[in-house]
Design an enzyme around this catalytic site. Structure first.
Site, mmCIF file in Angstrom:
data_model
loop_
_atom_site.group_PDB
_atom_site.id
_atom_site.type_symbol
_atom_site.label_atom_id
_atom_site.label_comp_id
_atom_site.label_asym_id
_atom_site.label_seq_id
_atom_site.Cartn_x
_atom_site.Cartn_y
_atom_site.Cartn_z
ATOM 1 N N SER A 142 0.846 -1.198 0.000
ATOM 2 C CA SER A 142 0.000 0.000 0.000
ATOM 3 C C SER A 142 0.876 1.240 0.000
ATOM 4 O O SER A 142 1.992 1.229 0.548
ATOM 5 C CB SER A 142 -0.897 0.013 1.244
ATOM 6 O OG SER A 142 -1.501 1.275 1.422
ATOM 7 N N TYR A 155 -1.707 0.120 10.196
ATOM 8 C CA TYR A 155 -1.705 -0.434 8.837
ATOM 9 C C TYR A 155 -0.416 -0.085 8.103
ATOM 10 O O TYR A 155 0.211 -0.942 7.470
ATOM 11 C CB TYR A 155 -2.917 0.095 8.077
ATOM 12 C CG TYR A 155 -3.072 -0.463 6.682
ATOM 13 C CD1 TYR A 155 -3.456 -1.790 6.487
ATOM 14 C CD2 TYR A 155 -2.850 0.335 5.570
ATOM 15 C CE1 TYR A 155 -3.606 -2.305 5.211
ATOM 16 C CE2 TYR A 155 -3.007 -0.166 4.290
ATOM 17 C CZ TYR A 155 -3.387 -1.487 4.108
ATOM 18 O OH TYR A 155 -3.531 -1.990 2.826
#
Length: 242
Positions: free
Chosen positions: A145, A158
């Site tokens: 990501s 995250y």
């Protein structure tokens, strides 16, 4: 014949979103799919099986919680006994976790996100690396990501997990440099998934690319003729160049 005819692929998080679309795309090119998702997602795995069978493909449904690390070890042993090798690993499964100040995160949630996003992928490498090395062109793809490269408030859990995943995959790629195995990362960017909707609840999903749009990139990078190693491919850049 498809570009992946006769090849064997493990896809994690295959019950929905990107994993579902990638499993179908790999199968459409001839790969046999070992589809992994949590046991509670058996119904969705069966739908995937129906879709792949409609394409003329084959699946082996594997309901496994990726934090059951002994099960990951058993997976490697079972693949060895049945096929003797593995051609493709797609480490797609992941958790978002809470968007929260670092000091407010729940300890159990931190451990769970790290377990799925980082440790489970290491255990997959540990279990499946010998099988990928038995392939004439083993390919390992991990989903990362853009959050891994940004210091955005409240995204610490995250982002940290994806940064750790990237470094692990890059080191694995370096260790595989003199073998037939190639290891790369894919950054999907904004894609219409349940995780994206959870992170950005006010966003219009119709403005986002669909999981099926990104699946051809995974197919390309899973093919034996894709020889780059240790790279991060951003879907938006690939889409512009295609």
């Amino acid at each position: 014949m498809g570009r992946l005819t006769g090849r064997l692929a493990v896809v994690t998080g295959a019950s929905r979103g990107i994993g579902y679309a990638v499993a179908k795309a790999l199968a459409s090119e001839g790969a046999h799919i070992i589809a992994i998702a949590r046991p509670r997602s058996v119904g969705a795995l069966e739908e995937l099986d129906d879709d792949i069978r409609a394409l003329g493909g084959e699946t082996t449904l594997t309901p496994v919680d990726l934090t059951d690390y002994d099960a990951i070890d058993r997976l490697g042993a079972a693949i060895y006994e049945r096929w003797g090798k593995l051609d493709i690993l797609v480490g797609n499964a992941g958790l978002l976790g809470s968007l929260s100040p670092l000091g407010h995160l729940d300890i159990k949630e931190w451990d769970k996100v790290m377990a799925v996003n980082v440790t489970a992928n290491w255990r997959l490498i540990r279990s499946l690396d010998p099988l990928l090395r038995q392939s004439d062109a083993g390919r390992a793809l991990f989903v990362t990501s853009g959050a891994a490269h940004k210091a955005v408030p409240y995204w610490g859990l995250y982002a940290t997990s994806k940064a750790a995943l990237e470094k692990m995959a890059e080191i694995y790629a370096a260790e595989c440099a003199k073998t037939n195995v190639r290891v790369n990362l894919i950054n999907p960017g904004p894609i219409r998934t349940g995780m994206r909707a959870k992170a950005f609840p006010g966003e219009d999903p119709d403005l986002l690319a669909k999981p099926a749009d990104i699946a051809p990139l995974f197919v390309e990078m899973a093919c034996p003729d894709y020889t780059k190693n240790g790279t991060i491919v951003h879907y938006k850049d690939w889409a512009k160049a295609s």
